[in-house]
Design a protein around this motif. Structure first.
Motif, PDB file in Angstrom:
ATOM      1  N   ALA A   8       0.823  -1.219   0.000  1.00 38.14           N
ATOM      2  CA  ALA A   8       0.000   0.000   0.000  1.00 38.14           C
ATOM      3  C   ALA A   8       0.855   1.265   0.000  1.00 38.14           C
ATOM      4  O   ALA A   8       0.515   2.251  -0.656  1.00 38.14           O
ATOM      5  CB  ALA A   8      -0.947  -0.009   1.194  1.00 38.14           C
ATOM      6  N   SER A  53      -1.808  -5.515   0.742  1.00 38.29           N
ATOM      7  CA  SER A  53      -3.136  -5.061   0.332  1.00 38.29           C
ATOM      8  C   SER A  53      -3.502  -5.667  -1.016  1.00 38.29           C
ATOM      9  O   SER A  53      -2.627  -6.087  -1.770  1.00 38.29           O
ATOM     10  CB  SER A  53      -3.155  -3.532   0.198  1.00 38.29           C
ATOM     11  OG  SER A  53      -2.759  -2.923   1.402  1.00 38.29           O
ATOM     12  N   GLU A  55      -6.309  -4.926  -4.369  1.00 33.30           N
ATOM     13  CA  GLU A  55      -7.339  -4.101  -4.999  1.00 33.30           C
ATOM     14  C   GLU A  55      -8.052  -4.933  -6.060  1.00 33.30           C
ATOM     15  O   GLU A  55      -7.415  -5.722  -6.770  1.00 33.30           O
ATOM     16  CB  GLU A  55      -6.734  -2.853  -5.629  1.00 33.30           C
ATOM     17  CG  GLU A  55      -7.731  -1.971  -6.352  1.00 33.30           C
ATOM     18  CD  GLU A  55      -8.875  -1.462  -5.488  1.00 33.30           C
ATOM     19  OE1 GLU A  55      -9.774  -2.259  -5.152  1.00 33.30           O
ATOM     20  OE2 GLU A  55      -8.880  -0.271  -5.163  1.00 33.30           O
ATOM     21  N   ASN A  59     -11.133  -2.074 -10.331  1.00 33.02           N
ATOM     22  CA  ASN A  59     -10.679  -0.739  -9.940  1.00 33.02           C
ATOM     23  C   ASN A  59      -9.250  -0.447 -10.394  1.00 33.02           C
ATOM     24  O   ASN A  59      -8.582   0.417  -9.836  1.00 33.02           O
ATOM     25  CB  ASN A  59     -10.775  -0.571  -8.422  1.00 33.02           C
ATOM     26  CG  ASN A  59     -12.206  -0.613  -7.941  1.00 33.02           C
ATOM     27  OD1 ASN A  59     -13.126  -0.275  -8.687  1.00 33.02           O
ATOM     28  ND2 ASN A  59     -12.412  -1.034  -6.726  1.00 33.02           N
ATOM     29  N   GLN A  76      -8.615   4.410  -7.929  1.00 33.87           N
ATOM     30  CA  GLN A  76      -9.141   5.057  -6.731  1.00 33.87           C
ATOM     31  C   GLN A  76      -8.205   4.799  -5.558  1.00 33.87           C
ATOM     32  O   GLN A  76      -7.359   3.905  -5.632  1.00 33.87           O
ATOM     33  CB  GLN A  76     -10.537   4.546  -6.414  1.00 33.87           C
ATOM     34  CG  GLN A  76     -10.591   3.051  -6.117  1.00 33.87           C
ATOM     35  CD  GLN A  76     -12.013   2.561  -5.972  1.00 33.87           C
ATOM     36  OE1 GLN A  76     -12.910   3.045  -6.631  1.00 33.87           O
ATOM     37  NE2 GLN A  76     -12.214   1.590  -5.112  1.00 33.87           N
ATOM     38  N   VAL A  78      -6.617   3.439  -2.115  1.00 36.10           N
ATOM     39  CA  VAL A  78      -6.640   2.108  -1.512  1.00 36.10           C
ATOM     40  C   VAL A  78      -6.223   2.235  -0.056  1.00 36.10           C
ATOM     41  O   VAL A  78      -5.293   2.982   0.269  1.00 36.10           O
ATOM     42  CB  VAL A  78      -5.657   1.172  -2.251  1.00 36.10           C
ATOM     43  CG1 VAL A  78      -5.592  -0.173  -1.584  1.00 36.10           C
ATOM     44  CG2 VAL A  78      -6.044   1.031  -3.710  1.00 36.10           C
ATOM     45  N   ASN A  79      -6.903   1.512   0.821  1.00 36.71           N
ATOM     46  CA  ASN A  79      -6.557   1.492   2.238  1.00 36.71           C
ATOM     47  C   ASN A  79      -5.572   0.361   2.513  1.00 36.71           C
ATOM     48  O   ASN A  79      -5.738  -0.744   1.989  1.00 36.71           O
ATOM     49  CB  ASN A  79      -7.801   1.286   3.096  1.00 36.71           C
ATOM     50  CG  ASN A  79      -8.768   2.434   2.977  1.00 36.71           C
ATOM     51  OD1 ASN A  79      -8.378   3.588   2.998  1.00 36.71           O
ATOM     52  ND2 ASN A  79     -10.042   2.111   2.835  1.00 36.71           N
ATOM     53  N   PRO A  80      -4.537   0.623   3.344  1.00 39.47           N
ATOM     54  CA  PRO A  80      -3.618  -0.468   3.709  1.00 39.47           C
ATOM     55  C   PRO A  80      -4.399  -1.640   4.312  1.00 39.47           C
ATOM     56  O   PRO A  80      -5.335  -1.452   5.099  1.00 39.47           O
ATOM     57  CB  PRO A  80      -2.713   0.185   4.764  1.00 39.47           C
ATOM     58  CG  PRO A  80      -2.757   1.637   4.432  1.00 39.47           C
ATOM     59  CD  PRO A  80      -4.162   1.891   3.952  1.00 39.47           C
ATOM     60  N   GLY A  81      -4.052  -2.845   3.912  1.00 44.85           N
ATOM     61  CA  GLY A  81      -4.715  -4.045   4.401  1.00 44.85           C
ATOM     62  C   GLY A  81      -6.024  -4.370   3.702  1.00 44.85           C
ATOM     63  O   GLY A  81      -6.683  -5.357   4.017  1.00 44.85           O
ATOM     64  N   GLN A  82      -6.393  -3.561   2.738  1.00 41.21           N
ATOM     65  CA  GLN A  82      -7.658  -3.745   2.036  1.00 41.21           C
ATOM     66  C   GLN A  82      -7.768  -5.118   1.397  1.00 41.21           C
ATOM     67  O   GLN A  82      -6.839  -5.577   0.745  1.00 41.21           O
ATOM     68  CB  GLN A  82      -7.768  -2.659   0.953  1.00 41.21           C
ATOM     69  CG  GLN A  82      -9.001  -2.721   0.109  1.00 41.21           C
ATOM     70  CD  GLN A  82      -9.099  -1.505  -0.782  1.00 41.21           C
ATOM     71  OE1 GLN A  82      -9.388  -0.433  -0.283  1.00 41.21           O
ATOM     72  NE2 GLN A  82      -8.838  -1.672  -2.060  1.00 41.21           N
ATOM     73  N   PHE A  83      -8.899  -5.780   1.593  1.00 42.21           N
ATOM     74  CA  PHE A  83      -9.248  -7.069   1.003  1.00 42.21           C
ATOM     75  C   PHE A  83      -8.263  -8.197   1.341  1.00 42.21           C
ATOM     76  O   PHE A  83      -8.155  -9.169   0.584  1.00 42.21           O
ATOM     77  CB  PHE A  83      -9.428  -6.968  -0.525  1.00 42.21           C
ATOM     78  CG  PHE A  83     -10.511  -6.023  -0.926  1.00 42.21           C
ATOM     79  CD1 PHE A  83     -11.811  -6.192  -0.479  1.00 42.21           C
ATOM     80  CD2 PHE A  83     -10.247  -4.938  -1.748  1.00 42.21           C
ATOM     81  CE1 PHE A  83     -12.824  -5.325  -0.839  1.00 42.21           C
ATOM     82  CE2 PHE A  83     -11.247  -4.058  -2.126  1.00 42.21           C
ATOM     83  CZ  PHE A  83     -12.539  -4.249  -1.659  1.00 42.21           C
ATOM     84  N   ARG A  85      -7.482 -11.047   4.121  1.00 43.24           N
ATOM     85  CA  ARG A  85      -8.044 -11.775   5.257  1.00 43.24           C
ATOM     86  C   ARG A  85      -6.914 -12.503   5.954  1.00 43.24           C
ATOM     87  O   ARG A  85      -6.119 -13.197   5.317  1.00 43.24           O
ATOM     88  CB  ARG A  85      -9.076 -12.779   4.752  1.00 43.24           C
ATOM     89  CG  ARG A  85      -9.889 -13.395   5.851  1.00 43.24           C
ATOM     90  CD  ARG A  85     -10.924 -14.315   5.309  1.00 43.24           C
ATOM     91  NE  ARG A  85     -12.052 -13.521   4.815  1.00 43.24           N
ATOM     92  CZ  ARG A  85     -13.138 -14.036   4.321  1.00 43.24           C
ATOM     93  NH1 ARG A  85     -13.248 -15.349   4.182  1.00 43.24           N
ATOM     94  NH2 ARG A  85     -14.121 -13.280   3.916  1.00 43.24           N
TER      95      ARG A  85
END
Length: 86
Positions: A8, A53, A55, A59, A76, A78-83, A85
């Motif tokens: 990220a 992260s 994306e 996107n 767009q 992106v948030n750190p750790g997005q998507f 698990r």
């Protein structure tokens, strides 16, 4: 989720990230994602070493250079750790 795994922090430093490989469910990417790089990742795949992260494919935009190198542009923020698990 089908998309791209990356660091990220790199989105603040690079306009696009170089695509260096693919991670499949059951066949992980064996390298490490370094600064300025990303890996195509399929649903259920393990996030590669170095990436934090993901994306969604929808996107992003693929760009190919005249020397056939592929890079990914993110459409767009992106948030750190997005998507990802744990």
């Amino acid at each position: 989720m089908d998309g791209f795994a990356f660091r990220a922090e790199d989105l603040h430093q690079f306009e696009s990230l170089s695509l260096i490989g693919t991670a499949f469910a059951g066949a992980p990417f064996s390298g490490t994602v370094n600064a300025g790089e990303c890996v195509r990742i399929m649903t259920g795949a393990v996030v590669p070493d170095g990436a934090d992260s993901v994306e969604m494919l929808e996107n992003t935009e693929l760009k190919t250079t005249p020397s056939d190198q592929t890079s990914i542009v993110f459409k767009q923020p992106v948030n750190p750790g997005q998507f990802v698990r744990q």
